[in-house]
Write an enzyme that holds these catalytic residues in place. Sequence first.
Site, mmCIF file in Angstrom:
data_model
loop_
_atom_site.group_PDB
_atom_site.id
_atom_site.type_symbol
_atom_site.label_atom_id
_atom_site.label_comp_id
_atom_site.label_asym_id
_atom_site.label_seq_id
_atom_site.Cartn_x
_atom_site.Cartn_y
_atom_site.Cartn_z
ATOM 1 N N GLY A 33 47.818 48.966 36.797
ATOM 2 C CA GLY A 33 46.896 50.091 36.417
ATOM 3 C C GLY A 33 47.365 51.207 35.701
ATOM 4 C CG ASN A 34 44.974 53.519 33.408
ATOM 5 O OD1 ASN A 34 44.580 54.336 33.721
ATOM 6 N ND2 ASN A 34 44.470 52.475 32.888
ATOM 7 C CG LEU A 35 49.413 57.602 36.660
ATOM 8 C CD1 LEU A 35 50.530 58.559 36.080
ATOM 9 C CD2 LEU A 35 49.080 57.580 38.173
#
Length: 233
Positions: A33-35
């Site tokens: 995932g990413n932030l």
Amino acid sequence: AAAPVVAQDLAGLRVVVSAGGTREPIDPVRFIGNLSSGRQGIALACAAQDRGADVTLVGANLTEPLDGVADVVRVGSTAELRESMRLLAPDADVVVMTAAVADFRPARTPASKIKKVPGQGPAPIELVENPDILAELARERLRPGQVVVGFAAETGDDTGDVWHHGRAKARRKGADLLVINPVGHGKGFGTDTNEVLIVDAHGETVAQAQGTKREVADAVWDTVLKASPPISS
Ligand code: CTP
Ligand code: CA
């Protein structure tokens, strides 16, 4: 106190905004995932709704408050985001991709949890490239005359600064508008304010904006209004 009166200058416009960050499954319990918080996308959807547009927010793994956005479609992976965008785009006058889309996904996702094998190191995870949803939407124009808007979070690097990379990306993607957002060093991701440059498909500057994510959102809609034919309603 009465709610402030907001000009209904987007009334009659049907818009779809994607927000959040996609998650690519590794196995049934893990993901890449990413932030991305999704706050800029939520602000865009909220601003459009307040200004009278008919808005659908396609939210990828959003945990932030939705600030009253009424119509939300929830997605997880890039494949799900792509499917929803392509389903909604034929009815949209404007599509905005603010979602942070995973560039790559695991090539295989086993149906059961990956186990450690005692004495063996980690198995590598093979990745494959995801489709570019924005570039596809820009190329295919699922509704004729539709305005397609992208967002590009950029840092500079050895080969060029933020604006160089942003302009090059605008030319690659073919979106009508690309909102270039410098990130890193406390800017952009997870913060309350943004400073952006809005460029056209040739990388030419059409607007500049700074301020809260809501102020940036309103500036993007002002620019969309100028870029699109008059709203017939
Ligand atoms: N985007 C998309 N599909 C992808 C990747 C990106 O629709 N597979 C969209 C994003 O939603 C955003 C824009 O493209 O509106 C720019 O995303 P960005 O990650 O900055 O661009 P990339 O082409 O992936 O380039 P980079 O190598 O810098 O990540
Ligand atoms: Ca990317």
